[in-house]
Design an enzyme around this catalytic site. Structure first.
Site, PDB file in Angstrom:
ATOM      1  N   CYS A  57     -46.431  28.318 -33.773  1.00 29.73           N
ATOM      2  CA  CYS A  57     -47.350  29.101 -34.602  1.00 29.73           C
ATOM      3  C   CYS A  57     -46.519  30.128 -35.371  1.00 29.73           C
ATOM      4  O   CYS A  57     -45.920  31.020 -34.751  1.00 29.73           O
ATOM      5  CB  CYS A  57     -48.402  29.800 -33.739  1.00 29.73           C
ATOM      6  SG  CYS A  57     -49.531  30.847 -34.699  1.00 29.73           S
ATOM      7  N   HIS A  62     -47.891  18.445 -39.606  1.00 30.80           N
ATOM      8  CA  HIS A  62     -48.611  18.865 -40.814  1.00 30.80           C
ATOM      9  C   HIS A  62     -48.734  17.700 -41.789  1.00 30.80           C
ATOM     10  O   HIS A  62     -47.775  16.940 -41.977  1.00 30.80           O
ATOM     11  CB  HIS A  62     -47.866  20.013 -41.504  1.00 30.80           C
ATOM     12  CG  HIS A  62     -47.954  21.306 -40.752  1.00 30.80           C
ATOM     13  ND1 HIS A  62     -48.940  22.240 -40.990  1.00 30.80           N
ATOM     14  CD2 HIS A  62     -47.217  21.789 -39.714  1.00 30.80           C
ATOM     15  CE1 HIS A  62     -48.774  23.261 -40.152  1.00 30.80           C
ATOM     16  NE2 HIS A  62     -47.741  23.012 -39.363  1.00 30.80           N
ATOM     17  N   GLU A  66     -56.660  23.919 -39.949  1.00 33.79           N
ATOM     18  CA  GLU A  66     -55.748  23.817 -38.807  1.00 33.79           C
ATOM     19  C   GLU A  66     -56.286  22.929 -37.690  1.00 33.79           C
ATOM     20  O   GLU A  66     -57.490  22.966 -37.366  1.00 33.79           O
ATOM     21  CB  GLU A  66     -55.474  25.209 -38.218  1.00 33.79           C
ATOM     22  CG  GLU A  66     -54.566  26.072 -39.065  1.00 33.79           C
ATOM     23  CD  GLU A  66     -53.989  27.227 -38.269  1.00 33.79           C
ATOM     24  OE1 GLU A  66     -53.801  27.065 -37.042  1.00 33.79           O
ATOM     25  OE2 GLU A  66     -53.744  28.277 -38.870  1.00 33.79           O
ATOM     26  N   GLY A  95     -47.942  26.025 -41.744  1.00 34.37           N
ATOM     27  CA  GLY A  95     -48.490  25.268 -42.875  1.00 34.37           C
ATOM     28  C   GLY A  95     -47.802  25.635 -44.177  1.00 34.37           C
ATOM     29  O   GLY A  95     -47.489  24.770 -45.002  1.00 34.37           O
ATOM     30  N   CYS A 119     -51.767  30.151 -42.548  1.00 36.67           N
ATOM     31  CA  CYS A 119     -51.090  29.306 -41.550  1.00 36.67           C
ATOM     32  C   CYS A 119     -49.596  29.355 -41.864  1.00 36.67           C
ATOM     33  O   CYS A 119     -49.165  28.868 -42.912  1.00 36.67           O
ATOM     34  CB  CYS A 119     -51.613  27.871 -41.620  1.00 36.67           C
ATOM     35  SG  CYS A 119     -50.800  26.756 -40.453  1.00 36.67           S
TER      36      CYS A 119
HETATM   37  N1  LIG Z   1     -53.133  24.998 -35.381  1.00 37.24           N
HETATM   38  C1  LIG Z   1     -51.683  24.836 -35.184  1.00 37.24           C
HETATM   39  C2  LIG Z   1     -51.127  25.999 -34.335  1.00 37.24           C
HETATM   40  C3  LIG Z   1     -51.191  27.345 -35.058  1.00 37.24           C
HETATM   41  C4  LIG Z   1     -50.395  27.322 -36.349  1.00 37.24           C
HETATM   42  C5  LIG Z   1     -50.691  28.433 -37.357  1.00 37.24           C
HETATM   43  N2  LIG Z   1     -51.683  29.412 -36.959  1.00 37.24           N
HETATM   44  C6  LIG Z   1     -49.406  29.082 -37.856  1.00 37.24           C
HETATM   45  O1  LIG Z   1     -49.428  30.263 -38.234  1.00 37.24           O
HETATM   46  O2  LIG Z   1     -48.377  28.354 -37.893  1.00 37.24           O
HETATM   47  C7  LIG Z   1     -51.422  23.492 -34.466  1.00 37.24           C
HETATM   48  O3  LIG Z   1     -52.365  22.971 -33.835  1.00 37.24           O
HETATM   49  O4  LIG Z   1     -50.282  23.003 -34.555  1.00 37.24           O
END
Ligand SMILES: N[C@H](CCC[C@H](N)C(=O)O)C(=O)O
Length: 294
Positions: free
Chosen positions: A81, A174, A223, A235, A232
């Site tokens: 994250c 991603h 997400e 992301g 994100c």
């Molecule tokens: N939902 C993402 C985890 C959080 C990523 C995001 N909140 C960031 O800031 O990178 C996943 O399932 O891989």
């Protein structure tokens, strides 16, 4: 009387977190961290409300200063994250867990290094972006030469029967989709359909990119395990890595998200780390009862 768990609410550009310090408090994590409890605490009406829960742990060895575990609002543990990493850095520095300015952190998605800048922002070495389909993974397996990939969508979500995407791993998976108009695109319908598409056996985060210039994009992310968030971090890293890899973008690249702006740098060489710089914000400290039923 129920035991109480201390936490700190933080956010990175509106992507918000319940931060739990299992270093200072030496918590027996397994005793309280269940998917049911995480889902309940994540609820924005009946709980604390957050996109992810971030756990700060002691390192497993001498190569890192801390361990870092990430759990989505749906209770699932994931690899990485990015916005959370910046909050992690400010937390451990300002709550006295370290006096280092370059903090080595081990994650399920690979090692990262957090650097506190002079203006209270954080510059994170996010490691190497990976484009090999097996890093995502895809099912059935496909080859990198097929990128960008066109997937058929059942039920015509948002009126679309197919979508073309590039796949990037930042430790977490991603899918990056180029769109002409971010505000008018059916993010919820297409993002939800892709997140759980059978081609992604571990599901996937879905980024929608509107390119303004070779060094400036707009991005919205649906997400995995949380739905559309205001920002994100991984992301943003994935969207810029895909663009540089395809020759559309250059470094550094400004990424405008709904919650604010990140700066992403990458040389484009697959052995080089990608860097993300942005803010991290404390909101409040709190406590929550750990009921035995959870
Ligand atoms: N939902 C993402 C985890 C959080 C990523 C995001 N909140 C960031 O800031 O990178 C996943 O399932 O891989």
């Amino acid at each position: 009387m129920a035991q109480r768990l201390a936490f700190t609410k933080m956010h990175g550009l509106g992507n918000d977190f319940m931060v739990v310090d299992a270093v200072s408090r030496r918590l027996p994590v397994a005793d309280w961290l269940t998917p049911t409890r995480i889902q309940g605490w994540a609820d924005r009406h009946f709980g604390i409300g957050f996109d992810q829960l971030l756990l700060i742990e002691p390192p497993s060895g001498r190569k890192a200063d801390f361990g870092y575990r990430v759990f989505n609002a749906d209770g699932g543990e994931v690899e990485q994250c990015g916005n959370g990493a910046r909050c992690f850095a400010r937390y451990v520095a300002e709550r006295g867990l370290t006096d280092r300015r370059d903090i080595r952190v081990e994650t399920a998605g690979g090692p990262i290094v957090l650097h506190l800048t002079e203006d209270d922002r954080v510059r994170v070495d996010m490691g190497r972006p990976r484009f090999a389909p097996e890093a995502i993974p895809f099912k059935p397996p496909i080859t990198a030469s097929e990128s960008p990939y066109t997937l058929m969508l059942s039920g015509k979500p948002g009126g679309l029967d197919q979508v073309t995407l590039e796949a990037v791993s930042m430790g977490n998976p991603h899918a990056v989709v180029q769109v002409g108009d971010l505000e008018g695109f059916p993010i919820e319908a297409v993002g939800s359909a892709l997140e759980s598409h059978p081609a992604f056996p571990r599901r996937v985060n879905v980024g929608f990119v509107e390119q303004h210039r070779p060094d400036h994009i707009g991005l919205r992310v649906f997400e995995r395990g949380a739905g559309e968030t205001l920002a994100c971090g991984t992301g943003a890293c994935a969207a810029v890595a895909a663009g540089i890899h395809a020759g559309r973008l250059e470094s550094p690249c400004r990424v405008d998200l709904r919650g604010g702006t990140l700066s992403i740098e990458w040389s484009g060489r697959e052995d080089d780390s990608l860097f993300m710089t942005g803010p991290a914000t404390f909101v409040f400290d709190g406590e929550v009862p750990i009921d035995p039923a959870g």
